[in-house]
Every structure is written in structure tokens, then in C-alpha cells.
Design a protein around this motif. Sequence first.
Motif, PDB file in Angstrom:
ATOM      1  N   ALA B  65     -20.851   1.704   2.865  1.00 45.28           N
ATOM      2  CA  ALA B  65     -20.355   3.081   2.866  1.00 45.28           C
ATOM      3  C   ALA B  65     -20.549   3.735   1.501  1.00 45.28           C
ATOM      4  O   ALA B  65     -20.673   4.951   1.397  1.00 45.28           O
ATOM      5  N   GLY B  66     -20.567   2.910   0.438  1.00 47.35           N
ATOM      6  CA  GLY B  66     -20.667   3.470  -0.902  1.00 47.35           C
ATOM      7  C   GLY B  66     -22.073   3.446  -1.462  1.00 47.35           C
ATOM      8  O   GLY B  66     -22.307   3.894  -2.592  1.00 47.35           O
ATOM      9  N   GLY B  67     -23.036   2.958  -0.704  1.00 43.99           N
ATOM     10  CA  GLY B  67     -24.399   2.848  -1.216  1.00 43.99           C
ATOM     11  C   GLY B  67     -25.090   4.189  -1.374  1.00 43.99           C
ATOM     12  O   GLY B  67     -26.027   4.337  -2.148  1.00 43.99           O
ATOM     13  N   ALA B  68     -24.605   5.166  -0.613  1.00 44.65           N
ATOM     14  CA  ALA B  68     -25.246   6.484  -0.664  1.00 44.65           C
ATOM     15  C   ALA B  68     -24.493   7.431  -1.587  1.00 44.65           C
ATOM     16  O   ALA B  68     -24.730   8.629  -1.576  1.00 44.65           O
ATOM     17  N   GLY B  69     -23.576   6.888  -2.403  1.00 44.08           N
ATOM     18  CA  GLY B  69     -22.934   7.724  -3.404  1.00 44.08           C
ATOM     19  C   GLY B  69     -21.421   7.666  -3.410  1.00 44.08           C
ATOM     20  O   GLY B  69     -20.800   7.066  -2.529  1.00 44.08           O
ATOM     21  N   CYS B  70     -20.847   8.290  -4.438  1.00 43.99           N
ATOM     22  CA  CYS B  70     -19.395   8.324  -4.621  1.00 43.99           C
ATOM     23  C   CYS B  70     -19.084   9.412  -5.641  1.00 43.99           C
ATOM     24  O   CYS B  70     -19.663   9.434  -6.720  1.00 43.99           O
ATOM     25  N   ASP B  71     -18.220  10.345  -5.284  1.00 42.26           N
ATOM     26  CA  ASP B  71     -17.878  11.418  -6.227  1.00 42.26           C
ATOM     27  C   ASP B  71     -16.424  11.378  -6.693  1.00 42.26           C
ATOM     28  O   ASP B  71     -16.066  12.030  -7.652  1.00 42.26           O
TER      29      ASP B  71
END
Lengths: 101, 662
Positions: B65-71
Motif C-alpha cells: 500500500a505504501g509502495g506508490a507513495g506517502c504524504d
Amino acid sequence: MQIKNTQVLRTPNAPTPGRPVLFNPDICTGCNICVHFCMEDIFMPAAQKGALPTILYPEECWYCGNCVDDCPEPGAIALNHPLMQRVRWKRKATGEHFRVR
Amino acid sequence: MSDTLETADAEVWPYPIRYGQVKKFESDVVVLGGGIAGVWSAIGAARQGAKVILVEKTVTARSGAGGAGCDHWQWAADNPCSSVSPEELTQALIDNQGGYRNGVSTYIQCASAYQALLEMEQMGGKVRDVDDEFKGAPFRDDASKLVFAYDYDARFVLRVWGNDYKLLLRKECRRLGVKIIDRVAVTGLLTKDGETGAQVIGATGVNTRTGEFNLFKAGAVISCMSRPQRNWTFSSEMRGVSTFRPPTNVGNGHAMAWRAGAEFTMMEKSMRSPFASPYSYPSYGVGNAINTWFACNIVDANGKEVPWVDCNGEVITNFDQRYRPARGQKFFIMGGGSSSHPHPGLKEYAGPKLTPDLAERMEKGEFTPPFYADLTSMPDHERRVIWGLNVGEEGKTRIPILQTYSEAGFDPEQDMLQTYDFLRGSGMREPVTPQERTFGEQGICGGMVVDWDLMSTLPGLFGAGDLIYGSQDHSHAAATGRYVGRRAALFAVSQQNEQCSQEQIEAEMERVYAPLGNGSINGNPGMDWKELNAALCRVMQNYCSEPKNAELLDLAETWLDDIAENEAPKMVADNPHKLMRALDVLDILTCDRMIVHACKARKASNTHLHFNRLDYPEMDPPEWHKWITIRRDGNGDGNGATVGEMPIAPWGDFESNYQARI
Ligand SMILES: Cc1cc2nc3c(=O)[nH]c(=O)nc-3n(C[C@H](O)[C@H](O)[C@H](O)COP(=O)(O)OP(=O)(O)OC[C@H]3O[C@@H](n4cnc5c(N)ncnc54)[C@H](O)[C@@H]3O)c2cc1C
Ligand code: SF4
Ligand code: SF4
């Protein structure tokens, strides 16, 4: 009326949404990096240099965009949202409407 | 642009086929699942000097779930700008869920998320506004250049540039000598002597491209395989597989630990939610005022602004107040307001939100739909931080939203993005049907019971991240992974070299390869994985939705048993990729069974678990304010459950328990 391409085949329905990404054959080098980075493994690798990867399981795409983000050739691959997912916006000053294409 | 569907070389599988071939691996620690919790666990264990193997179903560089980013770096109460202590924040987060949240892992997050972020920075991750893009903004600490979200006074949630964190974490794993094995789906756990409920000493897996069988033997096993999805809602034909988290997260970790005999809790909780709907829109890609888009101006069709209110119901007239606690409030947790958000939480911690009576006011003609998120009227730094940092670094936004919309001409300085929640203007539409429910797609959900070492009830089996009924955040996965890696490495050192049970391995190989024996669908009475997944959802919608009673739940169980006996064994796979999908659906069936067992065991209705029993209509009776646990019953066919319970706050003192283990 004349209808061209009348070769009639027994074809199954295609899975939908069927075009999660679009390749640009003029830019794509067939390096298969997108194939490597796709976490849903929807592609089959390009068989040789210069060919394009193929999309085998389009309906399994998560639309994460990683394949596009990690492609070394800008413009070789683009994300293509399903039509029912394309949203609209309005230009405040003029009231004109636009949408994702 | 063109696509190459037509040119697909239909016949030949491009990877070598190795069905039935066995490859063995040994290590001190094996990490199952290379998402955020998995890579941090591997790093944590490797830093203790352990020999670590990481097994990932897809591709560690981007998976999870976090491989495509995190803001958003959530609940980092240990950062120097936070005005709230880890203890206080942990308690608030637990209370806000009515007690039903893993206090151990939430405390580990609140006490060490910032430390993990500093390590992320050392790995090359951008965690501060080093380019001075937001200099002078009210959400920025100009000394440290950290930028914050939501409550600008309390400052325990950071905004971060996490689009490439996963790539960097993988690099760090490699640097530390972690052996990464991609494209292997873990299928089962190996236990001492092959016994249910015994010590866990390894795992099995199958390669999703070659079909090769893998055996992993280790002193300690860390499960980081996220949580169940696709239990109530499944469609692949409308927007692709309809999950919020990646479609490959289906609860394999839950299912295999259940089979091995580990205890689970809160499996009865599910929520009415549109998160897994095939009709939902690209995440973070519609106008709204929550999460990534907090606290964007929302206007109606005539440009009239929708008012914001605070937790006291008072209208907020000063824009800056959207980011500050209300009168008498110490701090707030998130905010933005949305009608269908998991549950209302406590007023004490409620953030500013859009006025809740918008629907009625619209009906009276005060507001005219459709509504829009109006970035153009936001202060410059707020507009740039939403469209550029949050939308851009948030998972699945860099390419799908920021780039795609920009290329189509969207200009945040001129354009207003439509919201699709026409009635409520809240940014998250109501589910279409009451059966549109989620388990693990969104919200805090049930998982594997763990102690202060994050070890399960089975010795040798540890867990971290979304799997363990705590927060559902990137920083929670990072902090618990970092912590459990150390604990598991210490455990592994003291272990004997246990022999795997050949019988258990052979039984698992038989189970794993069964769908291949069913031949192709054409000419065979077999069933495709999608049809089975949809049918399982139907069972859950009809008999395990809202409201529930004993008879409905019995019917759910009957249906699941029936499908397990009759249709599931006929599921068909003719290549390793489809084999992975087929095995996933079998695990969805197992997770469904766990859910039904737990629903039957809780004989009381419960607000916080969104749990409504017609036969036990009293809401929240105090004697049922406790955790219900289930574990597989080793007797009979092994599909029954042994029910237990835990007091609502079993974790004792946070600080001393934590300090004793770091
Ligand atoms: C679009 C999106 C945006 C988000 N943004 C934020 C944010 O900004 N801030 C925030 O705090 N949180 C955010 N989250 C939540 C956050 O990403 C998750 O809470 C976090 O990634 C959980 O970590 P995890 O390791 O438990 O699970 P994941 O990161 O999902 O990893 C699970 C891993 O296990 C693997 N796996 C599953 N089954 C198997 C198997 N059988 N064998 C081997 N491997 C397996 C998966 O492939 C995956 O790599 C977001 C989530 C999504 C979906
Ligand atoms: S799209 Fe990009 S990554 Fe994929 S094969 Fe072509 S050039 Fe390589
Ligand atoms: S968008 Fe994501 S899931 Fe879809 S093809 Fe690209 S990498 Fe794969």
C-alpha cells in the motif's frame, strides 16, 4: 453499403477496462523495466529489444502509475484511466468545463 | 499512443516453468511480505546482525500500500515540535476508537515514528522542506524545516515527500545484506512437527512466474502481509480490481496464521464504506476536503462557499482556525468531515469539518449542486502544499492525478475540481448499497493477537504493520517493523535448529498445486478465480452484512462450507500467475470463515465495531466491552473456532513496557 474488414472471427469479449496504459512505440525501447516494476504483474515482457511489452491482465491493474514513474524513457508509457473514472473540473473565471481525457 | 493487446503472443508463457521443483532457504529471520512493515522489519533484524531473507509476492521496490507513495507521517508524537506526548496521543487514539485499537503497536508508533523518519532521511528520503518552498507558512517549523498537517498547534502529523521511500528502503535492505526474493507468494507456515498451535519455524511459497515451490526455514518468522480485502465487494470489470489497498493484499497472512493456530481478534468488525466499490473514483483525484485535501474550500455550483464548523458546532469564520483546536480543545485528530467516514469518534478529538447539515440546506435551496474543491481561493502555500506535495507524494497520486490531470490542462490556480458527493459535499460518497462493506480496505480492522514483543500466540511468529489491528498508517508499519525486526532477531538467536515436517510440506504442496490439476476452463466444469471471489462476496453481503442474527450467520457458515467443499476444489489455474490469484481466493474464503466465527462469538451489538445483532439489540452492554478472540479448533475438520476473550486494555503501562524492549 460496403463494409471493409469482413473477416469474421470467433473472439471472446475482451476484459474491461482493457487499456490501463498506453505505449508509444516510437519512444518505448522494450527494456521491460515497467514489466519489472508492475506489482500486479499485468504485463508480459517484450520478446526482443525494440518490441513493446504486452498487457495480458489489463483488468488487474491498480492504476498506481509506478510503471510510468519508473520508465526511463519519458513519454514511452502513459496511464489511461478507465472512461468511467475520468473526472471533471470547471474554470472559475469563465465557467468552462473540462475533463480528464 | 497505442497499446499492444492485439499483438500479444498469446500462446507461450515467457518464464521457465518449475512446478513441483523445490528450493530451500535458511536464515535467522524470514520476513513474509515486503511492504512497508516488511522492509523495515528486515532492516531492523539485519541491523542486529541477523541473517535475513525477505519474501515478497510482487516486487519489493514498489509493492504494498505504501509502495506508490506517502504524504502523511502519522502520529509522530516523538518529533521535537509535537505539543502532545506519545502516552497522551496513544490514549486519545485508542479512546477515539472506543478502545478497539491495538495499544501496543499504536504506542510504538507514537513513541518512535519520528525516529524512523530520521532513518528514512539518512537513507536519502526527503523529510523536510529543504528547498524552502513553504518558507513562512503556518504549517512549517522554520528552524527544522519540518512541515505539518491538520492541527498546526499540536504538530504530530508531518507532511513528507514519500513517493520514492519504498525504492530507498529496498536499497537499504540490499546494503545491509538482506536477501530479497521477489515474485514468491507465501502460502503457508511451517510449525514444529507440523502441529497446529506449535512454534512457527518457517514458511512455504510459490513463485508467481515459474510456479517453483520454496521452503523457508528460520529461527523467527515475521508476518507483514497486510490484511484481508475483497470480502464484501469485488469487481474487476469496472475500474480494475476494486480494492483500495493493492489487489494482491488479500489477507494471506491472516489465513495462514489461522491455519497454523494463531489467535486473532476484532475479526467481527466491518464497515459500511464505498472504499472498495467498483464505482469509486481514483483515490485523491476528486474534489474533497479530507485527508490529502484537508482543509480545501468547497463551493457550490454558484461559487458559494460551504461553511466549516468546529467540534462545538460553531461556524469557523477565520480560515486559519480550520487548522487549530477549538475553544476548550487541546488538540484534534484529523478532520475534514465526511458523512461515511469510519465512525464519528469522540467530540473531544474531532477536527474542523464541513457543516454537517449541508444536505438539508441544499434541499431548501441554500446550496446548488454540483460542488467543487476550490483550490484557487486557498492561500498560496495551502494550494501549493495540497496540489504538489500532498497530491504528488500521496500514494497513487504522482502519475495518476498530478501528472495526468496536469497534462489534461487542470490548473489549480484557475480550476475547481468537481466533487462526486453531490448530496453531502463531504468528499466521500455514501455506499450505494448497505452491503457495500469493507474489512481491510479502510479503517482499523481485525488482526493477529500480539504481545509486547509483537509476537503472536505462536512462539516464533511475529507480526507488524496493517496485520496487527493497530493504526493503518505508513508510519505505524515503519515503526512496528523497525521494532519487531529487533525483537525477532533476538528471539532467533536462542532457537534450536528444528526439523520441518515432511508431511506438512507435502500436504501444502498438494494444496497449492491443486488448481493446476483442474485443466482449462473450456471443456471443464472448473471455475475461474473471479467468479468464486464474487460468489464469496455475495455470501458475505447476504448473510454477514447489517443487521446480523444467529440464523443469518449460520447460513453464511453453511454457504462457505458448501463452497469450500464443492466449488473451491474446482478452481482452475493454467499458469503461475492465475495460480497465485486462485490461491488468494482460497485465502479470502478462509478469512471469510474467520469473520463469520468472530461475528457469531460476539453476542452483543457494538457501535465502535459497526456491529449490529438483531438478536442482541442492546448497544454496547458493558459486560461485552472486551476483545473477542478466535483461533482455529484443531478438532474435527479443523474449521471450527475456539473462542476466547481479552480485557479491553490488556497492555499495561505503555512507557515501561516499551522502554524495557528497545
Ligand atoms: C493509495 C494509498 C495511499 C496511502 N497513503 C498513506 C499516507 O500518506 N500516510 C499513511 O500513513 N498511510 C498511507 N496509506 C496506508 C499505508 O500505505 C499502509 O498502512 C502501509 O503500507 C501498511 O504497511 P504494511 O507493510 O502493513 O502493508 P503493505 O505496505 O501493503 O505491504 C504488504 C506487503 O505484503 C505483500 N504480500 C501480501 N501477501 C503476500 C504473500 N502471500 N506472500 C508474500 N508477500 C505478500 C504485498 O505484496 C505487500 O508488499 C496509504 C495507502 C494507500 C493504499
Ligand atoms: S514503457 Fe518504458 S519501461 Fe516499459 S519497456 Fe518501454 S521504455 Fe521500457
Ligand atoms: S499502473 Fe501499476 S498496476 Fe497498473 S500496470 Fe502500471 S504498475 Fe502495473
